[in-house]
Write a protein that holds these residues in place. Structure first.
Motif, PDB file in Angstrom:
ATOM      1  N   PHE A   1       3.141 -39.675 -11.143  1.00 21.43           N
ATOM      2  CA  PHE A   1       1.912 -39.556 -11.921  1.00 21.43           C
ATOM      3  C   PHE A   1       2.128 -40.015 -13.357  1.00 21.43           C
ATOM      4  O   PHE A   1       3.173 -39.766 -13.958  1.00 21.43           O
ATOM      5  CB  PHE A   1       1.430 -38.102 -11.920  1.00 21.43           C
ATOM      6  CG  PHE A   1       0.881 -37.683 -10.586  1.00 21.43           C
ATOM      7  CD1 PHE A   1      -0.452 -37.904 -10.267  1.00 21.43           C
ATOM      8  CD2 PHE A   1       1.702 -37.086  -9.641  1.00 21.43           C
ATOM      9  CE1 PHE A   1      -0.960 -37.534  -9.034  1.00 21.43           C
ATOM     10  CE2 PHE A   1       1.206 -36.704  -8.408  1.00 21.43           C
ATOM     11  CZ  PHE A   1      -0.135 -36.934  -8.097  1.00 21.43           C
ATOM     12  N   ASN A   2       1.073 -40.653 -13.895  1.00 18.06           N
ATOM     13  CA  ASN A   2       1.121 -41.045 -15.298  1.00 18.06           C
ATOM     14  C   ASN A   2       0.494 -39.949 -16.167  1.00 18.06           C
ATOM     15  O   ASN A   2       0.098 -38.892 -15.663  1.00 18.06           O
ATOM     16  CB  ASN A   2       0.458 -42.416 -15.519  1.00 18.06           C
ATOM     17  CG  ASN A   2      -1.047 -42.408 -15.275  1.00 18.06           C
ATOM     18  OD1 ASN A   2      -1.694 -41.359 -15.210  1.00 18.06           O
ATOM     19  ND2 ASN A   2      -1.623 -43.592 -15.152  1.00 18.06           N
ATOM     20  N   LYS A   3       0.408 -40.199 -17.449  1.00 15.62           N
ATOM     21  CA  LYS A   3      -0.084 -39.173 -18.381  1.00 15.62           C
ATOM     22  C   LYS A   3      -1.543 -38.827 -18.152  1.00 15.62           C
ATOM     23  O   LYS A   3      -2.015 -37.789 -18.621  1.00 15.62           O
ATOM     24  CB  LYS A   3       0.137 -39.646 -19.819  1.00 15.62           C
ATOM     25  CG  LYS A   3      -0.539 -40.971 -20.147  1.00 15.62           C
ATOM     26  CD  LYS A   3      -0.116 -41.473 -21.515  1.00 15.62           C
ATOM     27  CE  LYS A   3      -0.733 -42.857 -21.788  1.00 15.62           C
ATOM     28  NZ  LYS A   3      -0.293 -43.397 -23.096  1.00 15.62           N
TER      29      LYS A   3
ATOM     30  N   SER B   1      -3.975 -32.425 -12.578  1.00 19.13           N
ATOM     31  CA  SER B   1      -3.183 -31.998 -13.732  1.00 19.13           C
ATOM     32  C   SER B   1      -2.344 -30.766 -13.418  1.00 19.13           C
ATOM     33  O   SER B   1      -1.426 -30.416 -14.156  1.00 19.13           O
ATOM     34  CB  SER B   1      -4.078 -31.715 -14.943  1.00 19.13           C
ATOM     35  OG  SER B   1      -4.824 -30.523 -14.762  1.00 19.13           O
ATOM     36  N   ARG B   2      -2.632 -30.108 -12.305  1.00 17.75           N
ATOM     37  CA  ARG B   2      -1.890 -28.907 -11.917  1.00 17.75           C
ATOM     38  C   ARG B   2      -0.627 -29.234 -11.115  1.00 17.75           C
ATOM     39  O   ARG B   2       0.132 -28.340 -10.763  1.00 17.75           O
ATOM     40  CB  ARG B   2      -2.791 -27.972 -11.103  1.00 17.75           C
ATOM     41  CG  ARG B   2      -4.001 -27.484 -11.904  1.00 17.75           C
ATOM     42  CD  ARG B   2      -4.822 -26.488 -11.132  1.00 17.75           C
ATOM     43  NE  ARG B   2      -4.065 -25.241 -10.953  1.00 17.75           N
ATOM     44  CZ  ARG B   2      -4.512 -24.208 -10.232  1.00 17.75           C
ATOM     45  NH1 ARG B   2      -5.684 -24.286  -9.633  1.00 17.75           N
ATOM     46  NH2 ARG B   2      -3.780 -23.113 -10.115  1.00 17.75           N
ATOM     47  N   ILE B   3      -0.402 -30.518 -10.842  1.00 20.00           N
ATOM     48  CA  ILE B   3       0.765 -30.932 -10.060  1.00 20.00           C
ATOM     49  C   ILE B   3       1.935 -31.199 -10.996  1.00 20.00           C
ATOM     50  O   ILE B   3       1.786 -31.856 -12.031  1.00 20.00           O
ATOM     51  CB  ILE B   3       0.438 -32.190  -9.236  1.00 20.00           C
ATOM     52  CG1 ILE B   3      -0.688 -31.889  -8.251  1.00 20.00           C
ATOM     53  CG2 ILE B   3       1.679 -32.696  -8.499  1.00 20.00           C
ATOM     54  CD1 ILE B   3      -1.226 -33.113  -7.554  1.00 20.00           C
ATOM     55  N   ASP B   4       3.104 -30.697 -10.631  1.00 22.09           N
ATOM     56  CA  ASP B   4       4.299 -30.906 -11.439  1.00 22.09           C
ATOM     57  C   ASP B   4       5.477 -31.219 -10.511  1.00 22.09           C
ATOM     58  O   ASP B   4       5.517 -30.757  -9.376  1.00 22.09           O
ATOM     59  CB  ASP B   4       4.602 -29.655 -12.265  1.00 22.09           C
ATOM     60  CG  ASP B   4       5.591 -29.926 -13.389  1.00 22.09           C
ATOM     61  OD1 ASP B   4       5.822 -31.102 -13.721  1.00 22.09           O
ATOM     62  OD2 ASP B   4       6.128 -28.954 -13.947  1.00 22.09           O
ATOM     63  N   LEU B   5       6.416 -32.001 -11.026  1.00 22.32           N
ATOM     64  CA  LEU B   5       7.633 -32.321 -10.290  1.00 22.32           C
ATOM     65  C   LEU B   5       8.749 -31.418 -10.796  1.00 22.32           C
ATOM     66  O   LEU B   5       8.985 -31.340 -12.001  1.00 22.32           O
ATOM     67  CB  LEU B   5       8.009 -33.791 -10.510  1.00 22.32           C
ATOM     68  CG  LEU B   5       9.329 -34.248  -9.900  1.00 22.32           C
ATOM     69  CD1 LEU B   5       9.248 -34.256  -8.384  1.00 22.32           C
ATOM     70  CD2 LEU B   5       9.694 -35.640 -10.419  1.00 22.32           C
ATOM     71  N   VAL B   6       9.419 -30.730  -9.888  1.00 17.88           N
ATOM     72  CA  VAL B   6      10.558 -29.896 -10.281  1.00 17.88           C
ATOM     73  C   VAL B   6      11.798 -30.338  -9.506  1.00 17.88           C
ATOM     74  O   VAL B   6      11.693 -30.983  -8.463  1.00 17.88           O
ATOM     75  CB  VAL B   6      10.289 -28.383 -10.058  1.00 17.88           C
ATOM     76  CG1 VAL B   6       9.098 -27.931 -10.892  1.00 17.88           C
ATOM     77  CG2 VAL B   6      10.061 -28.075  -8.588  1.00 17.88           C
TER      78      VAL B   6
ATOM     79  N   VAL C   1       5.033 -40.295 -16.090  1.00 21.03           N
ATOM     80  CA  VAL C   1       5.547 -39.022 -16.590  1.00 21.03           C
ATOM     81  C   VAL C   1       6.527 -38.396 -15.604  1.00 21.03           C
ATOM     82  O   VAL C   1       7.606 -37.940 -15.987  1.00 21.03           O
ATOM     83  CB  VAL C   1       4.387 -38.047 -16.888  1.00 21.03           C
ATOM     84  CG1 VAL C   1       4.917 -36.675 -17.302  1.00 21.03           C
ATOM     85  CG2 VAL C   1       3.478 -38.615 -17.972  1.00 21.03           C
ATOM     86  N   ASP C   2       6.149 -38.330 -14.336  1.00 18.63           N
ATOM     87  CA  ASP C   2       6.988 -37.748 -13.291  1.00 18.63           C
ATOM     88  C   ASP C   2       6.997 -38.690 -12.096  1.00 18.63           C
ATOM     89  O   ASP C   2       5.930 -39.147 -11.667  1.00 18.63           O
ATOM     90  CB  ASP C   2       6.444 -36.389 -12.823  1.00 18.63           C
ATOM     91  CG  ASP C   2       6.563 -35.314 -13.891  1.00 18.63           C
ATOM     92  OD1 ASP C   2       7.639 -35.179 -14.483  1.00 18.63           O
ATOM     93  OD2 ASP C   2       5.569 -34.603 -14.124  1.00 18.63           O
ATOM     94  N   ALA C   3       8.177 -38.952 -11.546  1.00 21.80           N
ATOM     95  CA  ALA C   3       8.237 -39.856 -10.391  1.00 21.80           C
ATOM     96  C   ALA C   3       9.535 -39.689  -9.628  1.00 21.80           C
ATOM     97  O   ALA C   3      10.549 -39.265 -10.180  1.00 21.80           O
ATOM     98  CB  ALA C   3       8.095 -41.314 -10.845  1.00 21.80           C
ATOM     99  N   VAL C   4       9.478 -40.030  -8.344  1.00 20.67           N
ATOM    100  CA  VAL C   4      10.672 -40.142  -7.510  1.00 20.67           C
ATOM    101  C   VAL C   4      10.704 -41.545  -6.925  1.00 20.67           C
ATOM    102  O   VAL C   4       9.711 -42.268  -6.937  1.00 20.67           O
ATOM    103  CB  VAL C   4      10.692 -39.087  -6.375  1.00 20.67           C
ATOM    104  CG1 VAL C   4      10.770 -37.685  -6.960  1.00 20.67           C
ATOM    105  CG2 VAL C   4       9.484 -39.235  -5.455  1.00 20.67           C
ATOM    106  N   ASP C   5      11.846 -41.913  -6.414  1.00 24.30           N
ATOM    107  CA  ASP C   5      12.061 -43.241  -5.855  1.00 24.30           C
ATOM    108  C   ASP C   5      12.126 -43.117  -4.337  1.00 24.30           C
ATOM    109  O   ASP C   5      13.087 -42.573  -3.792  1.00 24.30           O
ATOM    110  CB  ASP C   5      13.386 -43.769  -6.415  1.00 24.30           C
ATOM    111  CG  ASP C   5      13.606 -45.243  -6.152  1.00 24.30           C
ATOM    112  OD1 ASP C   5      12.911 -45.798  -5.283  1.00 24.30           O
ATOM    113  OD2 ASP C   5      14.475 -45.828  -6.805  1.00 24.30           O
ATOM    114  N   PHE C   6      11.062 -43.585  -3.650  1.00 24.20           N
ATOM    115  CA  PHE C   6      11.061 -43.511  -2.196  1.00 24.20           C
ATOM    116  C   PHE C   6      10.032 -44.501  -1.645  1.00 24.20           C
ATOM    117  O   PHE C   6       9.560 -45.383  -2.354  1.00 24.20           O
ATOM    118  CB  PHE C   6      10.778 -42.074  -1.717  1.00 24.20           C
ATOM    119  CG  PHE C   6      11.552 -41.713  -0.475  1.00 24.20           C
ATOM    120  CD1 PHE C   6      12.893 -41.366  -0.564  1.00 24.20           C
ATOM    121  CD2 PHE C   6      10.963 -41.771   0.775  1.00 24.20           C
ATOM    122  CE1 PHE C   6      13.627 -41.063   0.575  1.00 24.20           C
ATOM    123  CE2 PHE C   6      11.682 -41.466   1.920  1.00 24.20           C
ATOM    124  CZ  PHE C   6      13.016 -41.105   1.814  1.00 24.20           C
ATOM    125  N   GLY C   7       9.669 -44.355  -0.394  1.00 23.98           N
ATOM    126  CA  GLY C   7       8.719 -45.262   0.209  1.00 23.98           C
ATOM    127  C   GLY C   7       8.813 -45.230   1.725  1.00 23.98           C
ATOM    128  O   GLY C   7       9.499 -44.366   2.277  1.00 23.98           O
TER     129      GLY C   7
END
Length: 203
Positions: free
Chosen positions: A90-92, A17-22, A112-118
């Motif tokens: 990550f989801n909620k 829960s401490r991870i965030d996307l900025v 909730v937060d995501a990027v597009d990669f792979g």
């Protein structure tokens, strides 16, 4: 951590829960170095995530590739990169989700937060990638993973530095993920983008 051709770090986060996307504060204009973002957001640990458009190596870094989801909304919709993955985020419930769903469906399903990669490397405890040496050979890598118990792992592998660390291929990287019990794991932007910042200092 180290292997035959590489040196790197593993970061262990016990509370996802401490991870965030900025994102860059100058979206569409210019990128922002990870050290600057880390200091601005007062993060203890920062890694890079999605890619940026950089045709000819002369781009400003201000335009993300693919889709970026932030706080449950589409923050940016870019062109398909063809990196062979999908949405990584990550989801909620703070569960790492790897999906090929379109952004709206992913959000409706709780992203909730995501990027597009792979590419995705491990999906639901099973190897999702095992082709030769990974197609990109030895390189710097940034990898995100989550174990079944919820613990999140960041792997940052140095590369392109003869005599110190050439890098790791994706098959060997997948072996490392299995060793550390990753349940879901995906490759983030690597190469020159791979960065680890601890308390504002670049490692």
């Amino acid at each position: 951590l180290s292997g035959a051709t590489w040196v790197g770090y593993m970061v262990v986060i016990y509370d996802p829960s401490r991870i965030d996307l900025v994102n860059t504060r100058y979206l569409g204009e210019q990128g922002e170095f990870l050290e600057s973002m880390s200091k601005f957001h007062k993060s203890k640990i920062s890694i890079n995530a999605g890619g940026v458009a950089d045709a000819g190596g002369t781009g400003s870094g201000g335009i993300p590739t693919g889709t970026v989801i932030s706080d449950g909304k589409v923050f940016y919709q870019g062109v398909d990169t063809g990196w062979g993955g999908g949405l990584i985020g990550f989801n909620k419930d703070h569960v790492l989700v790897l999906t090929k769903d379109d952004p709206q469906t992913a959000i409706e399903n709780g992203m909730v937060d995501a990027v597009d990669f792979g590419p995705f490397l491990i999906v639901n405890g099973k190897r999702a990638f095992a082709k030769g040496n990974g197609g990109t050979g030895l390189s710097s890598r940034t990898i995100i993973a989550q174990r079944k118990d919820g613990i999140v792992l960041f792997f940052i592998i140095d590369g392109r530095q003869p005599g110190y660390s050439l890098g790791i291929n994706l098959v060997e990287m997948t072996d490392l993920l299995v060793k550390y019990k990753a349940y879901n794991a995906a490759n983030l932007d690597g190469g020159a983008s791979s960065s680890l910042v601890v308390n504002g200092e670049l490692y």
